[in-house]
Scaffold this active site. Structure first.
Site, PDB file in Angstrom:
ATOM      1  NE  ARG A 173     -23.759  43.109 -28.513  1.00  9.87           N
ATOM      2  CZ  ARG A 173     -22.751  42.321 -28.157  1.00  9.87           C
ATOM      3  NH1 ARG A 173     -22.928  41.427 -27.201  1.00  9.87           N
ATOM      4  NH2 ARG A 173     -21.576  42.419 -28.734  1.00  9.87           N
ATOM      5  CG  HIS A 219     -24.473  43.110 -37.087  1.00 10.90           C
ATOM      6  ND1 HIS A 219     -24.520  44.172 -36.221  1.00 10.90           N
ATOM      7  CD2 HIS A 219     -24.874  42.030 -36.364  1.00 10.90           C
ATOM      8  CE1 HIS A 219     -24.935  43.771 -35.033  1.00 10.90           C
ATOM      9  NE2 HIS A 219     -25.149  42.464 -35.088  1.00 10.90           N
ATOM     10  CE1 TYR A 225     -34.679  23.794 -46.493  1.00 10.97           C
ATOM     11  CE2 TYR A 225     -34.452  24.200 -44.132  1.00 10.97           C
ATOM     12  CZ  TYR A 225     -34.214  23.404 -45.238  1.00 10.97           C
ATOM     13  OH  TYR A 225     -33.531  22.228 -45.110  1.00 10.97           O
TER      14      TYR A 225
END
Length: 824
Positions: free
Chosen positions: A30, A76, A120
């Site tokens: 991680r 993931h 966006y």
């Protein structure tokens, strides 16, 4: 039903086991980057998924949400926000030296603004990111099953660029943290090639090619020793400073322009901090700080007031804002499944070994592919040489499988060759195609020979690696942005930068109250309306600059220091701050003298005298305040006698000539001697003998006086007399002296106090009694007395109390006046 197995374990065992597994997962999978590709798992999965979907630099942009969904669904299984944040980070050119993702839309800013929502924005891999994934389809890295065993993902990317140092990394895991700064690609490749050719190269050799980090935001790094330590041990600290310049504006004003800021600094917070310092008046001379950043680049304008100290203000801002920061290296990465703190050479060696492994695996893959193709080509060439027989065999076969079997049996083709011959299209049976096959055969044989040489000869492998790195350098290397300086420059901030030079009125009272007031407040108030209690009175009232320094001396031999600008700023009629609010004094300790000086580097000395007849000079430089001056008093005079107290402290300027010291004891013995007879000693010393006292006698005061000065003396019975200083001959120190009182058999006069004053002084002196009561005495009303006279009575001791002090009267708009006044 089989009986279940129950294990008895303690909570400590369970917690230790579970947390250990959790920690291992956090560390390995991680928060920390892999030393080989410099990526954390989420970053690796983002790049792999986008490459797998064809979302590369040579194709159009795609919605970020689509890429995030692919990563989350296939590789993931975590929150979409964490994946998107990692994707945004990989696209930010002020955080990465070479961004790995190109993004259309708002991807955040140096002001800390968040990126637009992923629905966006659009993204694709950058061109240099293609090098991170180059040859991944040639079995160059290990692949493993994803979380649901439906697809395979790489454990590491081929990373044809040294990404760990190129883009750096930041992360915090369980028990480990990493802070690796970005570097310059061209310098890293030069260092790698040098180490490839010189495996025994020293760190100094490598640092000639890789001198230090190269931040995407530019700036200036100071402290080459810190870089060397970091490259040696993995830990080190350097100073990162903004790139600034001082520009001249119209009207004689100046402006500090900031073109580059330290790595990781929030620009909006930086500008706000500068303006906050200006508004809080922590720094003088700044008119305005503006962020003028636009499409042409970063720019912060700090406009200064007329006649401001530009360099001084810049030094203050470097010292007190993020225009200068400390950057701490902590180069931790996962190396062979373990977190390790790495140095520069360790990383470069690890990366070279990894790239050699990548090229070896790629070469084996290509070799096998070419060998397989060569086998087919040789079969086709053989088939074309006996074409009629081959066609005849195929035509009499029952089916495709039978045809392949017959070709193998009759002409000794391999199964693969037979399958290729059967699949051959009729148009390929031309003479031209035979030539093409022969050319391909020659080409394949040449390639196979080259591949075999790479695999058998390490020098050839290194040559290939070097050539490929040089190609990458030529296409992607960019000039260094961060300047490196050898030493960390010391920042000296003049007091005039932080404090406005203005005149104020300073007051120190007998009871320990201190304050400063503006001249406006002082002039608008009655002088005696000073906020003090009835039983208190001023020791010092003086107009001074806020840049001046106040020293307060106590009867126990301590000195308390305060810059004038740090005194409590109140109205003149307010009491001010009591010294005990910051510094604790003993029960019987009180302030007996206060002196204001313009500078701390003056060449003068403090002359300190005590009631048991001791005196010494101490250089002003010895009284330079330490870091704890706000809460601690310093010892300046060691008292030999437990009953003794300090009676006076005066500032002596060596350049003032014709000054002597005059001391008078309680019994009236006066002694005059040269200042030069008093040695200059350090702090915590007891001084030397000033006057030889009889048993039971004590020194009442010791003052500096000029030859033509006069003495004003007050006795405990309230008698006042004047006498000329020159009536006392200049003699040696440590003698008894001469009587300046007429000895009476009954109720004899004793000296309570005395001062020296200039002969042309015509004002009033003030006698203070133990009540306290105050009695003004006009000098013009009295005449010089003889040395043996007792003067005239001016204080009614029955109604006013016993005189204990005499001083020149403090009046409004007075020049420096203190309780123990001297002509100085």
């Amino acid at each position: 039903m089989s009986e279940s197995k129950i294990e008895n374990r303690t909570l400590e065992q369970l917690m230790g086991n579970r947390f250990g597994r959790y920690s291992k997962s956090i560390i390995q999978s991680r928060a920390l980057p892999d030393i080989r590709d410099g990526l954390k798992p989420v970053q690796r999965r983002i790049l792999f998924a986008m490459n797998k979907d064809g979302n590369t630099y040579d194709k159009g942009f795609r919605k970020s949400a689509k890429s995030v969904g692919n990563v989350m669904g296939n590789f993931h299984p975590h929150g979409d926000s964490s994946i998107y944040e990692a994707m945004v980070h990989l696209s930010q050119d002020w955080k990465l030296r070479e961004p790995l993702i190109e993004m259309h839309g708002n991807n955040g800013s140096m002001d800390g603004d968040p990126a637009a929502a992923m629905r966006y924005t659009e993204a694709r891999l950058s061109k240099i990111a293609g090098l991170m994934l180059q040859d991944i389809d040639k079995d160059t890295v290990e692949m493993t099953l994803n979380f649901d065993d439906t697809e395979k993902e790489p454990t590491v990317l081929p990373s044809r660029i040294p990404n760990l140092l190129l883009n750096g990394s930041t992360g915090i895991s369980a028990g480990y943290a990493t802070e690796i700064p970005p570097h310059n690609l061209g310098e890293l490749i030069d260092g790698l090639i040098y180490l490839l050719k010189h495996p025994q190269a020293s760190l100094d050799d490598l640092m000639k090619l890789i001198p230090g980090p190269d931040f995407p935001t530019g700036g200036i790094i100071q402290g080459r020793d810190g870089i060397r330590k970091a490259y040696t041990t993995g830990r080190g600290r350097v100073v990162v400073r903004a790139k600034t310049q001082i520009d001249r504006l119209r009207g004689g004003r100046q402006q500090i322009t900031v073109d580059e800021i330290p790595y990781g600094v929030n620009k909006a917070q930086l500008v706000k901090r500068i303006n906050d310092l200006r508004l809080a008046k922590k720094v003088e001379g700044i008119a305005e700080a503006r962020d003028e950043t636009d499409r042409s680049g970063l720019r912060i304008a700090i406009e200064l007031k007329r006649n401001a100290d530009a360099q001084g203000i810049l030094n203050y801002l470097l010292k007190n804002t993020d225009l200068q920061i400390n950057y701490n290296f902590n180069m931790v990465a996962i190396d062979d499944q373990r977190p390790m703190r790495i140095g520069l050479k360790h990383y470069l060696n690890s990366y070279l070994a990894f790239q050699q492994q990548i090229i070896t695996r790629r070469t084996r893959f290509d070799l096998q592919k070419d060998q397989d193709r060569l086998h087919i080509v040789e079969g086709l060439i053989k088939a074309l040489s006996i074409l009629d027989d081959v066609i005849h065999t195929i035509r009499r076969s029952k089916n495709r499988k039978d045809a392949q079997h017959n070709l193998v049996v009759e002409y000794q083709f391999s199964d693969k060759q037979a399958a290729a011959i059967v699949a051959l299209q009729l148009y390929r049976l031309t003479n031209t195609d035979v030539t093409d096959l022969q050319n391909e055969q020659a080409k394949l044989q040449k390639e196979i020979a080259a591949f075999e040489k790479i695999l058998s000869d390490k020098s050839e492998l290194d040559r290939v690696l070097e050539n490929e790195m040089l190609v990458i350098k030529k296409e992607f290397a960019t000039p260094r942005r961060t300047q490196i300086q050898n030493q960390v420059s010391q920042l000296k901030v003049a007091r005039t930068v932080t404090v406005a030079d203005e005149d104020v009125m300073v007051m120190v009272s007998h009871a320990g109250y201190i304050k400063r007031s503006s001249l406006r407040s002082y002039k608008a108030s009655d002088f005696n309306d000073n906020g003090l209690r009835e039983d208190d009175y001023p020791l010092l009232v003086q107009k001074a600059s806020t840049l001046s320094h106040l020293f307060m001396f106590t009867n126990q031999g301590h000195v308390i220091y305060r810059p004038v600008h740090e005194l409590t700023d109140v109205k003149w009629k307010d009491t001010g701050e009591h010294i005990s609010q910051t510094i604790g004094l003993a029960d019987n300790e009180e302030i007996i003298s206060a002196i204001i000086l313009k500078r701390l580097d003056l060449p003068g000395t403090m002359i300190i005298s005590t009631s048991d007849g001791q005196v010494k000079q101490t250089a002003l430089t010895e009284l330079k305040p330490g870091s704890r001056y706000k809460s601690h008093a310093s010892l300046v005079m060691k008292l030999k006698d437990p009953e003794a107290v300090v009676i006076n402290v005066q500032y002596f300027e060596p350049e003032l000539k014709n000054q002597t010291l005059v001391g008078i004891s309680r019994q009236g013995y006066a002694l005059r001697f040269d200042v030069s007879a008093v040695p200059t000693q350090g702090l915590r010393t007891a001084g030397v003998r000033a006057i030889n006292l009889k048993d039971g006698d004590r020194l009442m005061n010791l003052v500096l006086a000029h030859d033509d000065d006069r003495l004003a003396i007050i006795t405990q019975r309230g008698a006042f007399k004047e006498m000329a200083v020159d009536e006392l001959d200049v003699g040696a120190r440590a003698r008894r002296g001469n009587l300046v009182l007429h000895r009476l058999k009954r109720n004899p006069h004793e000296i309570a106090d005395f001062i020296a004053y200039p002969a042309d002084f015509t004002g009033a002196v003030e006698v203070i009694t133990d009540r306290p009561a105050f009695q003004d005495v006009l000098i013009s009303d009295h005449h010089l007395g003889t040395a043996k006279s007792n003067g005239v009575f001016v204080v009614d001791t029955d109604s006013q109390g016993t005189p204990i002090r005499i001083r020149r009267k403090i009046v409004a708009e007075a020049e420096p006046v203190s309780e123990k006044e001297t002509s100085n």
